[in-house]
Design a protein around this motif. Structure first.
Motif, short mmCIF file in Angstrom:
data_model
loop_
_atom_site.label_atom_id
_atom_site.label_comp_id
_atom_site.label_asym_id
_atom_site.label_seq_id
_atom_site.Cartn_x
_atom_site.Cartn_y
_atom_site.Cartn_z
N MET A 158 -7.28 -6.33 12.75
CA MET A 158 -7.48 -5.37 11.66
C MET A 158 -6.67 -4.12 11.97
N THR A 159 -5.62 -3.88 11.16
CA THR A 159 -4.77 -2.72 11.33
C THR A 159 -4.63 -2.01 10.00
N LYS A 160 -4.21 -0.74 10.04
CA LYS A 160 -4.11 0.05 8.82
C LYS A 160 -3.06 -0.54 7.88
N GLY B 213 0.80 -1.21 0.00
CA GLY B 213 0.00 0.00 0.00
C GLY B 213 0.83 1.26 0.00
N VAL B 214 2.16 1.15 0.09
CA VAL B 214 3.04 2.32 0.07
C VAL B 214 3.25 2.77 -1.38
N SER B 215 3.06 4.05 -1.64
CA SER B 215 3.13 4.57 -3.00
C SER B 215 4.51 4.34 -3.61
N GLY C 148 7.62 4.95 2.96
CA GLY C 148 6.90 5.91 2.13
C GLY C 148 5.50 6.15 2.61
N HIS C 149 4.70 6.79 1.77
CA HIS C 149 3.33 7.18 2.11
C HIS C 149 2.35 6.09 1.72
N CYS C 150 1.40 5.79 2.60
CA CYS C 150 0.42 4.73 2.34
C CYS C 150 -0.72 5.26 1.47
#
Length: 236
Positions: A159-161, A41-43, A85-87
């Motif tokens: 359940m975590t981000k 999920g990291v850009s 990085g950014h998610c």
């Protein structure tokens, strides 16, 4: 075709999960980043990659000079590739936002806050404020009950981000040395965790490497499901 390299994949957005992947050493770094964006999920844009041997930093994976493919770096089976990085799964669009300071906003006469205050609405409504306080109290009670029910041996879904839900069994409940609050140690059905039941060198429960994680009670949902058999051993 070169032999695939078995690597552990972790990311900076979520320290409660890692993945095992078999990667082709002939994969270009740019293509590798696109693959890792799908996994973590990291850009891919702005993504940084670091190579570790267990917890020992080896080097950064940077596409430059003759280093254009994954196999151009000293990567060996069992090493860890850390993604920074950014998610994108939590992305809000990336638009720049104009914000006032709390003092500036509070002094405005044309603001929603001033309208609510003048008309005794929202949090300026004493009845509404009392309802919110009662709702917060109920939420605390529900959390306390959930913690009481989350005893060792109970089945749960974590359940975590930036991570899919994972099934496991609660193997520990209590404090972690050096951390505030109560944590649950979960033994997963599959190797989707980050530890073996230890935290900073201290053991709290028994499980195989990458089958354990520590989470807060907010991250779990108690379920009535039997353990799943691991079907991911041959996953690419």
């Amino acid at each position: 075709m070169a032999d695939l390299i078995h690597l552990h994949i972790t990311n900076s957005q979520n320290d409660a999960i890692s993945y095992d992947r078999k990667l082709d050493p002939n994969t270009p770094i740019a293509e590798l980043k696109n693959l890792l964006e799908f996994v973590t999920g990291v850009s891919a844009y702005g993504m940084q990659l670091e190579l570790y041997n267990n917890d020992k930093f080896v080097m950064k994976i940077i596409e430059q000079g003759e280093h254009k493919l994954l196999g151009d770096f000293p990567i060996q089976h069992g090493m860890r590739l850390h993604v920074i990085g950014h998610c994108t799964w939590l992305d809000d669009g990336g638009a720049d936002k104009f914000e006032l300071s709390p003092e500036q906003y509070d002094s405005r006469q044309d603001s929603l806050r001033n309208y609510l205050r003048q008309n005794k609405l929202g949090r300026y409504n004493e009845h509404r404020a009392a309802q919110k306080m009662a709702a917060r109290a109920r939420s605390r009670e529900e959390q306390e009950k959930k913690l009481r029910d989350a005893t060792v041996g109970k089945r749960c879904k974590v359940m975590t981000k930036c991570a899919p839900s994972r099934l496991g069994t609660i193997a520990y409940q209590g404090k972690l040395e050096g951390k505030a609050g109560i944590f649950l140690g979960v033994k997963f059905d599959e190797p989707v965790g980050v530890n073996d039941g230890t935290f900073e060198g201290k053991r709290y429960f028994e499980c195989a490497p990458k089958y354990g994680s520590f989470v807060t009670v907010d991250a779990i949902e108690l379920v009535d499901l039997p353990p799943e058999e691991c079907l991911l051993d041959d996953e690419l």
